[in-house]
Design a protein around this motif. Structure first.
Motif, PDB file in Angstrom:
ATOM      1  N   SER A 127       0.868  -1.171   0.000  1.00  0.00           N
ATOM      2  CA  SER A 127       0.000   0.000   0.000  1.00  0.00           C
ATOM      3  C   SER A 127       0.907   1.225   0.000  1.00  0.00           C
ATOM      4  O   SER A 127       2.127   1.094  -0.067  1.00  0.00           O
ATOM      5  N   ASP A 128       0.322   2.388   0.105  1.00  0.00           N
ATOM      6  CA  ASP A 128       1.136   3.607   0.145  1.00  0.00           C
ATOM      7  C   ASP A 128       2.077   3.636   1.338  1.00  0.00           C
ATOM      8  O   ASP A 128       3.147   4.225   1.274  1.00  0.00           O
ATOM      9  N   VAL A 129       1.665   3.008   2.437  1.00  0.00           N
ATOM     10  CA  VAL A 129       2.467   3.100   3.657  1.00  0.00           C
ATOM     11  C   VAL A 129       3.092   1.775   4.096  1.00  0.00           C
ATOM     12  O   VAL A 129       4.037   1.786   4.871  1.00  0.00           O
ATOM     13  N   ASN A 130       2.616   0.631   3.632  1.00  0.00           N
ATOM     14  CA  ASN A 130       3.116  -0.660   4.110  1.00  0.00           C
ATOM     15  C   ASN A 130       3.438  -1.626   2.982  1.00  0.00           C
ATOM     16  O   ASN A 130       2.702  -1.717   2.003  1.00  0.00           O
ATOM     17  N   LEU A 131       4.510  -2.362   3.184  1.00  0.00           N
ATOM     18  CA  LEU A 131       4.799  -3.568   2.416  1.00  0.00           C
ATOM     19  C   LEU A 131       4.568  -4.709   3.398  1.00  0.00           C
ATOM     20  O   LEU A 131       5.195  -4.745   4.463  1.00  0.00           O
TER      21      LEU A 131
END
Length: 191
Positions: A127-131
């Protein structure tokens, strides 16, 4: 009886020995990065597994206790934190072959495992903030009794998320741990 050279009539002008060497080198180059298809809706990635000691400066440093570490390596300067003296040529080539203007490395370390154990990548989501990386550890035969720090490197195209979260299953244990970009370096977790 005259001696003939079977390569004299080669259409490519390359003898068989040279062709075998070139084919073998190409095969090693292709396999070294293990390109993989995206999982579920996740990103495309390449990966390599390293079974050795402390191969990454801020990461795990000893196999004396259970430990977990995850980080995102996003610049060439951060990549210099790898101990290239410990890495095999193919492992060093994987790290040095990363174009950090277009991709980054997700790093996962677990210890103590043994060198017959392998990471199986179950799923990767971004996502934009998490792998988020879901892994299972499999023990291959023949089983070994050594103790190593196992490192999984994932090369993933940009954009770079802020964090990496790892869901790991080892036998009957389920572990969850996370890390960030190295600019916000997090210490290894010992359990």
């Amino acid at each position: 009886m005259p001696v003939t050279n079977p390569d004299a009539n080669s259409l490519l002008g390359v003898d068989r020995r040279t062709l075998l060497v070139l084919t073998g080198t190409a095969g090693i180059t292709i396999l070294s990065g293990c390109p993989s298809e995206p999982s579920s809706s996740g990103p495309s990635y390449e990966h390599i597994e390293i079974d050795d000691g402390p191969t990454f400066g801020p990461g795990l440093q000893a196999v004396t206790e259970r430990g977990y570490y995850a980080a995102l390596v996003v610049t060439e300067d951060e990549a210099e934190l790898f101990d290239f003296e410990r890495l095999a040529d193919v492992e060093a080539a994987f790290v040095r072959g990363t174009d950090f203007s277009a991709s980054y490395l997700g790093l996962v370390q677990v210890c103590p495992l043994n060198s017959s154990m392998r990471f199986e990548i179950v799923d990767i989501n971004e996502s934009d903030v998490n792998l988020t990386v879901n892994l299972v550890v499999r023990d291959e035969t023949p089983h070994s009794d050594d103790r190593v720090i196992s490192t999984l490197l994932l090369r993933i195209p940009h954009p770079v998320p802020d964090r990496i979260a790892v869901e790991l299953d080892i036998a009957d244990r389920h572990e969850t741990f996370s890390g960030t970009r190295l600019s916000g370096t997090k210490q290894p977790v010992f359990g």
